[in-house]
Enzyme design. Sequence first.
Site, PDB file in Angstrom:
ATOM      1  N   ASN A  23      44.618  47.110  38.311  1.00 17.81           N
ATOM      2  CA  ASN A  23      44.106  46.391  39.891  1.00 17.81           C
ATOM      3  C   ASN A  23      46.287  46.078  40.366  1.00 17.81           C
ATOM      4  O   ASN A  23      45.139  46.205  42.001  1.00 17.81           O
ATOM      5  CB  ASN A  23      43.470  45.313  40.283  1.00 17.81           C
ATOM      6  CG  ASN A  23      41.877  45.797  39.607  1.00 17.81           C
ATOM      7  OD1 ASN A  23      41.568  46.578  39.275  1.00 17.81           O
ATOM      8  ND2 ASN A  23      40.871  45.287  39.430  1.00 17.81           N
ATOM      9  N   LEU A 127      35.435  46.037  55.973  1.00 15.27           N
ATOM     10  CA  LEU A 127      36.262  44.971  56.559  1.00 15.27           C
ATOM     11  C   LEU A 127      38.169  45.428  56.240  1.00 15.27           C
ATOM     12  O   LEU A 127      39.104  44.952  57.548  1.00 15.27           O
ATOM     13  CB  LEU A 127      36.153  44.441  55.135  1.00 15.27           C
ATOM     14  CG  LEU A 127      35.523  43.227  55.435  1.00 15.27           C
ATOM     15  CD1 LEU A 127      35.243  42.231  53.853  1.00 15.27           C
ATOM     16  CD2 LEU A 127      34.279  42.285  56.249  1.00 15.27           C
ATOM     17  N   ILE A 330      29.214  39.343  43.563  1.00 11.37           N
ATOM     18  CA  ILE A 330      30.112  40.070  44.355  1.00 11.37           C
ATOM     19  C   ILE A 330      29.562  41.251  44.361  1.00 11.37           C
ATOM     20  O   ILE A 330      30.234  42.348  45.857  1.00 11.37           O
ATOM     21  CB  ILE A 330      31.913  40.105  43.207  1.00 11.37           C
ATOM     22  CG1 ILE A 330      32.042  38.468  43.187  1.00 11.37           C
ATOM     23  CG2 ILE A 330      32.641  41.281  44.299  1.00 11.37           C
ATOM     24  CD1 ILE A 330      33.182  37.790  44.082  1.00 11.37           C
ATOM     25  N   ARG A 400      39.377  54.862  32.214  1.00 11.73           N
ATOM     26  CA  ARG A 400      40.056  54.581  33.888  1.00 11.73           C
ATOM     27  C   ARG A 400      40.949  53.190  33.607  1.00 11.73           C
ATOM     28  O   ARG A 400      41.937  52.729  34.328  1.00 11.73           O
ATOM     29  CB  ARG A 400      38.362  54.174  34.431  1.00 11.73           C
ATOM     30  CG  ARG A 400      38.506  55.298  35.021  1.00 11.73           C
ATOM     31  CD  ARG A 400      37.005  55.168  36.005  1.00 11.73           C
ATOM     32  NE  ARG A 400      37.677  54.478  37.066  1.00 11.73           N
ATOM     33  CZ  ARG A 400      36.977  53.492  37.866  1.00 11.73           C
ATOM     34  NH1 ARG A 400      35.739  54.099  37.992  1.00 11.73           N
ATOM     35  NH2 ARG A 400      37.831  53.163  39.411  1.00 11.73           N
TER      36      ARG A 400
HETATM   37  C1  UD1 Z   1      38.416  44.869  43.839  1.00  8.38           C
HETATM   38  C2  UD1 Z   1      38.746  45.237  42.172  1.00  8.38           C
HETATM   39  C3  UD1 Z   1      37.453  45.517  41.339  1.00  8.38           C
HETATM   40  C4  UD1 Z   1      36.563  44.012  41.520  1.00  8.38           C
HETATM   41  C5  UD1 Z   1      36.950  43.721  42.689  1.00  8.38           C
HETATM   42  C6  UD1 Z   1      36.478  41.755  42.645  1.00  8.38           C
HETATM   43  C7  UD1 Z   1      41.275  47.302  42.300  1.00  8.38           C
HETATM   44  C8  UD1 Z   1      41.234  47.990  42.467  1.00  8.38           C
HETATM   45  N1  UD1 Z   1      39.863  46.765  42.194  1.00  8.38           N
HETATM   46  O1  UD1 Z   1      37.647  45.643  44.257  1.00  8.38           O
HETATM   47  O2  UD1 Z   1      37.947  45.487  40.287  1.00  8.38           O
HETATM   48  O3  UD1 Z   1      35.687  44.211  41.170  1.00  8.38           O
HETATM   49  O4  UD1 Z   1      37.551  43.277  43.797  1.00  8.38           O
HETATM   50  O5  UD1 Z   1      37.128  41.185  42.420  1.00  8.38           O
HETATM   51  O6  UD1 Z   1      41.372  45.841  43.004  1.00  8.38           O
HETATM   52  N2  UD1 Z   1      33.686  44.616  51.085  1.00  8.38           N
HETATM   53  C9  UD1 Z   1      32.998  44.559  52.167  1.00  8.38           C
HETATM   54  N3  UD1 Z   1      33.320  45.826  53.135  1.00  8.38           N
HETATM   55  C10 UD1 Z   1      35.126  46.408  52.627  1.00  8.38           C
HETATM   56  C11 UD1 Z   1      35.056  45.790  51.428  1.00  8.38           C
HETATM   57  C12 UD1 Z   1      34.298  44.773  50.594  1.00  8.38           C
HETATM   58  O7  UD1 Z   1      31.006  43.971  52.441  1.00  8.38           O
HETATM   59  O8  UD1 Z   1      35.159  46.246  53.424  1.00  8.38           O
HETATM   60  C13 UD1 Z   1      31.985  43.792  50.015  1.00  8.38           C
HETATM   61  C14 UD1 Z   1      32.409  44.155  48.917  1.00  8.38           C
HETATM   62  O9  UD1 Z   1      30.857  45.109  48.896  1.00  8.38           O
HETATM   63  C15 UD1 Z   1      31.989  43.606  47.321  1.00  8.38           C
HETATM   64  C16 UD1 Z   1      33.024  42.426  48.212  1.00  8.38           C
HETATM   65  O10 UD1 Z   1      33.148  42.752  49.310  1.00  8.38           O
HETATM   66  O11 UD1 Z   1      30.518  43.280  47.677  1.00  8.38           O
HETATM   67  C17 UD1 Z   1      34.124  42.399  47.701  1.00  8.38           C
HETATM   68  O12 UD1 Z   1      34.727  43.422  47.005  1.00  8.38           O
HETATM   69  P1  UD1 Z   1      36.134  43.668  47.160  1.00  8.38           P
HETATM   70  O13 UD1 Z   1      36.898  42.618  46.704  1.00  8.38           O
HETATM   71  O14 UD1 Z   1      36.636  44.648  48.111  1.00  8.38           O
HETATM   72  O15 UD1 Z   1      36.831  44.124  45.907  1.00  8.38           O
HETATM   73  P2  UD1 Z   1      37.719  45.925  45.813  1.00  8.38           P
HETATM   74  O16 UD1 Z   1      38.161  45.621  46.428  1.00  8.38           O
HETATM   75  O17 UD1 Z   1      36.774  46.367  45.566  1.00  8.38           O
END
Ligand code: UD1
Length: 421
Positions: A23, A127, A330, A400
């Site tokens: 990540n 976001l 999460i 992956r």
């Molecule tokens: C990253 C990690 C993933 C990990 C996750 C949480 C990478 C490549 N992946 O994913 O392995 O499980 O952090 O630790 O680094 N959300 C929204 N809107 C957005 C973005 C996120 O609602 O624009 C929500 C998501 O649906 C989720 C929460 O926020 O419920 C956290 O997601 P996020 O921290 O963004 O995860 P990723 O960056 O996708």
Amino acid sequence: MDSIIVKGGGELRGEIPIAGAKNACLTLMPATLLSDEPLTLTNAPRLSDIATMTALLRSLGAEVSSLQDGQVLVMSSHNLNNHTADYDIVRKMRASILVLGPMLARDGHAVVSLPGGCAIGARPVDLHLRGLEALGADLELRDGYVHAKAPGGLKGGTVDFPLVSVGATENVLMAATLAKGTTTINNAAREPEIVDLARCLRRMGAQIEGEGTSTITIQGVEKLHGATHPVVTDRIELGTYMLAPAFCGGEVTCLGGRIDLVGAFCEKLDEAGISVTETPRGLTVARKNGRIKAVNVTTEPFPGFPTDLQAQMMALLCTAEGTSVLEEKIFENRFMHAPELIRMGADIEVHGGTAKVKGVERLKGAPVMATDLRASVSLILAGMAAEGETMVSRVYHLDRGYERVEEKLGACGARIERVRG
Ligand code: UD1
């Protein structure tokens, strides 16, 4: 499609080298788009997600060379000739959205397909988009693509995230390094991968303060330059292999492991009856006397218990003494491993984001299916401690995120083999 066959029984003993973090690498690679000078990453993991990001960067005109058997990546974006990240590549991996901020910041325009990735919930990118808009980006969603423009360049601003997002923090952090003026990110993610990204960007000439806390401040600079940066240790691979002796007994040292990367996880291991000792070489893990004890786990953003270790922990608790409750805070759909574990004899009830796991004496081997990246490895671990043989199919998810899993576990005595299919 490959499968993995695991035969249960037998203690594990030995050392497992932990790779650089997937990540972290997936956000460090797009950072190359911020500069026309080369960025070199050392300690890169050898994974199919990294190959996907390589293909994406190349499709934009970046040069990416993989040296030392894939552990060193040399990237250069001096000749970016395409600013569209195509659906065909982006759909394979959600982290592809991380090219948006850097391209927009450097060249004032970018078009990026909306991403795919693991099917563990809705996972929108609102976001990311909101954060970039706060820096003055003009965004439009059309035909499944984000069309982004900032003709006069991005401008520093205040970004208040309503919830903690790792990816959105990374996208805005990268974009803000080249925005005019000061950017403040409030409610920023504090994950070690964010700290690693900030360190790399600073090596490239960025001015950043506060990474690892909830408020990050970035003073935009005119240009970033080349740098060499070692990728931080993968705390999820680390936590996964730390569980191997907890499942099977014995003692395993995870080379390169550090407690500060897995603090909340180690607290739960201690409660469950697993000892962890930090040495200069890594973390040595052994099961204390007797059966694993039930523990309750709630996933949270860092420094809380990571969602990416929830599946593996659930698999362990299937044979614990007593009843454990796991709360997934999460991702809303991250218990897809539960029905597979039930096929192996586990007693699990899922209600919404909560799973109740009643410990049984032992699991039994069965044919099971990997549904996502972390679920796949949880089934392998469960199979290693189960009676008989477990065949895990659809392991492309596994590749992956885990390099050479059969070699690493096999070297410690696990009876595990890959069947090419
Ligand atoms: C990253 C990690 C993933 C990990 C996750 C949480 C990478 C490549 N992946 O994913 O392995 O499980 O952090 O630790 O680094 N959300 C929204 N809107 C957005 C973005 C996120 O609602 O624009 C929500 C998501 O649906 C989720 C929460 O926020 O419920 C956290 O997601 P996020 O921290 O963004 O995860 P990723 O960056 O996708």
